[in-house]
Design a protein around this motif. Sequence first.
Motif, PDB file in Angstrom:
ATOM      1  N   TYR A 290      16.151   4.526   2.588  1.00  0.00           N
ATOM      2  CA  TYR A 290      14.763   4.767   3.007  1.00  0.00           C
ATOM      3  C   TYR A 290      14.645   4.571   4.516  1.00  0.00           C
ATOM      4  N   ALA A 291      15.233   3.477   4.996  1.00  0.00           N
ATOM      5  CA  ALA A 291      15.202   3.229   6.435  1.00  0.00           C
ATOM      6  C   ALA A 291      15.891   4.364   7.182  1.00  0.00           C
ATOM      7  N   LEU A 292      17.006   4.859   6.636  1.00  0.00           N
ATOM      8  CA  LEU A 292      17.710   5.967   7.286  1.00  0.00           C
ATOM      9  C   LEU A 292      16.798   7.173   7.443  1.00  0.00           C
ATOM     10  N   GLY A 299      13.304   8.891  15.107  1.00  0.00           N
ATOM     11  CA  GLY A 299      14.274   8.931  16.196  1.00  0.00           C
ATOM     12  C   GLY A 299      14.624   7.569  16.757  1.00  0.00           C
ATOM     13  N   ILE A 300      14.767   6.580  15.882  1.00  0.00           N
ATOM     14  CA  ILE A 300      15.143   5.247  16.358  1.00  0.00           C
ATOM     15  C   ILE A 300      16.646   5.075  16.193  1.00  0.00           C
ATOM     16  N   THR A 301      17.275   4.405  17.136  1.00  0.00           N
ATOM     17  CA  THR A 301      18.671   4.007  16.918  1.00  0.00           C
ATOM     18  C   THR A 301      18.682   2.527  16.604  1.00  0.00           C
ATOM     19  N   VAL A 302      19.543   2.190  15.677  1.00  0.00           N
ATOM     20  CA  VAL A 302      19.624   0.814  15.216  1.00  0.00           C
ATOM     21  C   VAL A 302      20.609   0.067  16.099  1.00  0.00           C
ATOM     22  N   GLY A 370      14.616   0.412  12.243  1.00  0.00           N
ATOM     23  CA  GLY A 370      15.254   0.042  13.504  1.00  0.00           C
ATOM     24  C   GLY A 370      16.024  -1.259  13.424  1.00  0.00           C
ATOM     25  N   GLY A 371      16.406  -1.686  12.246  1.00  0.00           N
ATOM     26  CA  GLY A 371      17.222  -2.886  12.169  1.00  0.00           C
ATOM     27  C   GLY A 371      16.947  -3.717  10.937  1.00  0.00           C
ATOM     28  N   VAL A 372      17.069  -5.004  11.089  1.00  0.00           N
ATOM     29  CA  VAL A 372      16.763  -5.923  10.002  1.00  0.00           C
ATOM     30  C   VAL A 372      15.798  -6.971  10.528  1.00  0.00           C
ATOM     31  N   VAL A 373      15.210  -7.723   9.604  1.00  0.00           N
ATOM     32  CA  VAL A 373      14.109  -8.576  10.026  1.00  0.00           C
ATOM     33  C   VAL A 373      14.565  -9.785  10.825  1.00  0.00           C
ATOM     34  N   GLY A 495      23.858  -9.844  19.718  1.00  0.00           N
ATOM     35  CA  GLY A 495      22.934  -8.835  20.220  1.00  0.00           C
ATOM     36  C   GLY A 495      21.661  -8.832  19.423  1.00  0.00           C
ATOM     37  N   PRO A 496      20.739  -7.973  19.788  1.00  0.00           N
ATOM     38  CA  PRO A 496      19.480  -7.908  19.041  1.00  0.00           C
ATOM     39  C   PRO A 496      19.706  -7.288  17.665  1.00  0.00           C
ATOM     40  N   VAL A 497      18.789  -7.579  16.732  1.00  0.00           N
ATOM     41  CA  VAL A 497      18.939  -7.023  15.394  1.00  0.00           C
ATOM     42  C   VAL A 497      17.804  -6.060  15.056  1.00  0.00           C
ATOM     43  N   LEU A 498      16.896  -5.869  15.979  1.00  0.00           N
ATOM     44  CA  LEU A 498      15.789  -4.958  15.692  1.00  0.00           C
ATOM     45  C   LEU A 498      15.477  -4.174  16.955  1.00  0.00           C
ATOM     46  N   ALA A 499      15.371  -2.850  16.809  1.00  0.00           N
ATOM     47  CA  ALA A 499      15.003  -2.032  17.953  1.00  0.00           C
ATOM     48  C   ALA A 499      13.495  -2.121  18.132  1.00  0.00           C
ATOM     49  N   GLY A 500      13.052  -2.426  19.320  1.00  0.00           N
ATOM     50  CA  GLY A 500      11.626  -2.478  19.586  1.00  0.00           C
ATOM     51  C   GLY A 500      10.992  -3.741  19.051  1.00  0.00           C
ATOM     52  N   LYS A 501       9.671  -3.777  19.115  1.00  0.00           N
ATOM     53  CA  LYS A 501       8.920  -4.950  18.682  1.00  0.00           C
ATOM     54  C   LYS A 501       8.631  -4.859  17.186  1.00  0.00           C
ATOM     55  N   PRO A 502       8.530  -6.011  16.517  1.00  0.00           N
ATOM     56  CA  PRO A 502       8.096  -5.944  15.123  1.00  0.00           C
ATOM     57  C   PRO A 502       6.671  -5.396  15.055  1.00  0.00           C
ATOM     58  N   GLN A 503       6.443  -4.462  14.173  1.00  0.00           N
ATOM     59  CA  GLN A 503       5.100  -3.921  14.039  1.00  0.00           C
ATOM     60  C   GLN A 503       4.867  -3.538  12.596  1.00  0.00           C
ATOM     61  N   TYR A 504       3.600  -3.540  12.206  1.00  0.00           N
ATOM     62  CA  TYR A 504       3.324  -3.273  10.801  1.00  0.00           C
ATOM     63  C   TYR A 504       2.726  -1.889  10.572  1.00  0.00           C
TER      64      TYR A 504
END
Lengths: 580, 198, 218
Positions: A290-292, A299-302, A370-373, A495-504
Amino acid sequence: MTTPVVEAINLAEKFPGKVTADARPGYSGWIISKENLVEVATFIRDEMGYDALTNLCAIDYLEQKMMEVTYQVFKTTGGPVLTFKAQAERVDPIEIPSVVSVWPGAELQEREAYDLYGIRFVGHPDLRRILMWEGFDGYPMRRDWKEAFYEEDAKPLKSRWPEGKHKLAETRATFGDNVAFKPGFDPDKWIPSDPEELLYATLKNYKSEVKDGIKTDHVVVNMGPQHPSTHGVFRAVAVLDGEIVVSIKPVMGYLHRNHEKIGERNTWLQNIPYTDRLDYFNSMYNAWSYALAVEKMMGITVPERAEYIRVIMGELSRIQNHLILFGMLWNDLGSYFTPALYAFEERELILDIFEAVSGSRMMCNYYRFGGVVRDIDEASMKKIKELVFDRLPGKIEEIDRLLSENEIFVSRMKGVGYLSPEDSIAYSVTGPNLRAAGVPYDIRRADPYGIYDRFEFDIPVRHNSDLLDRYHLRMDEIHQSLRILQQALKQITEGPVLAGKPQYTHRVPVGEAYGRVEAPKGELGYYVVSNGKGNPYRYHIRTPSFVNITSMEKMCVGTKIADFVAILGMVDIVLGELDR
Amino acid sequence: MYGYGKGILKGLGVTLKRFVESYLEDLNWIGKKYSAEKTAFHSSKNQRGTFTIEYPEQKLPTPEEFRFVPFLVYDEGESGKKEIRCTSCGICAKACPPQCIWIVRTTDPSTGRPVPQPAEFYIDADICMNCGFCAEYCPFDAIKMDHDYEIASYGRNLLNKERLMKSASYYASIRPLNNAREVEARRAKEAAKAAKAG
Amino acid sequence: MSNNELNSPGYEIPEELEGKVAITTLDKIYNFGRRSSVWPMMFGLACCAIEMIAAQAARYDMARFGMEVMRPSPRQADMMLVAGTVTKKMIPAIVRLYNQMAEPKYVVAMGACASGGGPFKEGYNVVAGIDKFLPVDVYIPGCPPTPQALVAGMIKLQEKIDKQSISQVRWYKKGADTVETPIPFLGPDLIDPRHIPEIKAKAAELAALAAAASETVA
Ligand code: SF4
Ligand code: SF4
Ligand code: SF4
């Protein structure tokens, strides 16, 4: 990730007037006029080499007054999926030719589209309702069909805030409960039609005859929905000649929880915890595809580390899934609970990690677009390493020693449940069962997603396509998973585990996407359509359990009824995913 | 057939080993049956022998991130007054997937303007899927996921504001790392604000 | 079981018999028998059932409470552990199974779904809580409740059994309580036989409204 490529063969040129390219923004693939569907489909299969159909689903374009059926097909030699569509005007009766004659694997999926959307597939051998019961009023997945507890088209609901007086949904519903009836409906005058009649009518070869002066009868046996060996609320109806299965049909829908209808109301993000409840053994794998799909549209890269974490969690989940399968299979074969207890021990240790990392043993809700939580904490990382390097190899070996050579086991499994490679492909079987038939098809290699192309691992293949091979194949897969895990744990970087800021809330551009992964049970795909709003316009889940069960009849006919239990166990169904 | 039965014997060997191990292993823990040490050992890679955690005498430790039903955090003000952190901004209610949060905003009766405090706050625990989104997206650290799972009851569980409120010190005790992080973030924000004002 | 648990106070035991006889009430011995051998029905509906199996497996081992004997037949079961989402298609079977269980019988709703619909409550094929049809003794919230939470719920059930008295329990009384739950059936939607008059009245009302509306249009 699946990018439907532009084929070398341009279908629109090949079939002028019959096929057009799908030019809607964000869409791709071909639109085939429904009159020529079977002809073009046969061409796609025979000339272009797309030998297996993976996904088939309907979409209700209410505003365009159109019903569309989308097909995704793939080549078992590898490569991305090809998408094509057929459209029909949204006026009942909606008719579209059936492609069962081209890809028999479409059988149950077409029945599902008929059940939920009311599309009649002309030429389908057995078009009945599948998830809902015969006689249910309406086609629930249509956009204009509303359930009794319906509140609004999209979440968040306005009644929750700022004037969120708590009110049970029951007090709002017309009939005081989650039921709805037509005006003027009178339960007393309602004549119950026998809902089973249609089902029994489709069971072939039911006959009674007189042999040597003794009248013999075929027996109809119902197993389930409450039966200890059906792995949940699955039901099978079999016609037996003595002990031999003459004909068998799956009956499902006893756990139909309306994932798709609810999913179209949820925001994009809110669907993630719901995916956990599909294949509840593998919640760490479910959200991946689903995330894929959504990441592809957005257009997010993980980030690198998140990709590694996804692989680590996914492969742990695969090991745990196969172990449980072994344990439960032995239950089915009559060795009550000892192997299951051993399998559960290792599973508990893996679940401890999931719990520490994600917060829940089973419903991990760990993926984000964009990643994991959150990152894996150090203690858990240490535990994963200990398990993968020190404990699991030995324990797998122990289970292997316990089970694999047991003579009773081998004689029960050898040669049972054969399905030829050609049939496996035709019936859209994916996952370990396809590979046990000698077809080396694994999406991790055939159409790589994530970072699987970085690891060295083999795709195990076996050739006898019986239960024993399916068992051994899964054992091999566990070893390969351990191999992947060991590499991933060595390679993973900070490294970071989430692209961008967490958002709902998420804005997803208009368009469609199909994401597919090799889940432990087979291909898990999500077909999502966005119309640019905060929630999906269409949210379809193509689950391995549901599609793999299409081949059940083929495998079971001619075997003993006791073997049916083992065959079913080896298909590896899970009801949350089968019925959705 | 020669050698028939060897596989079964091999398998039985495994069970026999396990059987003996479970007794031998128990000898190591005489007098420490319910100890935390034993629990830890039984969840480690070296686990062998009996695997059972004898709940309720012995309990598995709940990891920090563990989530059960949410609760609302209040700070203890002077004279023990409960100051609820929630500002009734409604983000949790919007993010909640099954929409099981109901919030009534307080309005000042004299001005009719909203006051940043919930008048009523309900979570229907019979709908809640323990997903943790509410805690994840609340900007005020006001709603958090609980660790207390022993809440079976004889009736349905509609949790109101009173039932949901738990103290900040309780929160700090179940999630020390998260709490430290959040306290630090809040302090940094305050400091930045002060610097700006000054 | 210690002497004190079974022994009920209030009776004097002659000194020479002390430690040799136990005086108890029928209730206590009856409750002790039931609480220590609650056999669950082997019956799982959805995700929660996996946690139920996990609770039966080695780590949590419900055998310590006398609850390990999962019975596939309702006739041999004392407790129905409704573990998972109850759907409209499944509810007739569940009610039938419950009716077939021999008394005394208990129902435990495990997880949000069985308690009140859970995350799928809004779905068109979902029954919002098993208590619409069966008398539930213990509700265990959570999605899913961890095995330990489940065991805690089982202890809660034992506590409830301990408080019961033969003269009070539902199944030895005459009257409405002991009547079987009528089995719902699948029509155009799920029909609960107990609500037929209401459904009829409401549907007639809707028809009248529709007729009135079409008249005003005409
Ligand atoms: S709990 Fe947090 S997110 Fe929810 S209303 Fe209160 S402050 Fe807003
Ligand atoms: S945990 Fe999830 S389902 Fe429960 S209240 Fe929070 S957001 Fe809603
Ligand atoms: S309560 Fe949650 S875990 Fe249990 S059956 Fe329902 S959705 Fe699944």
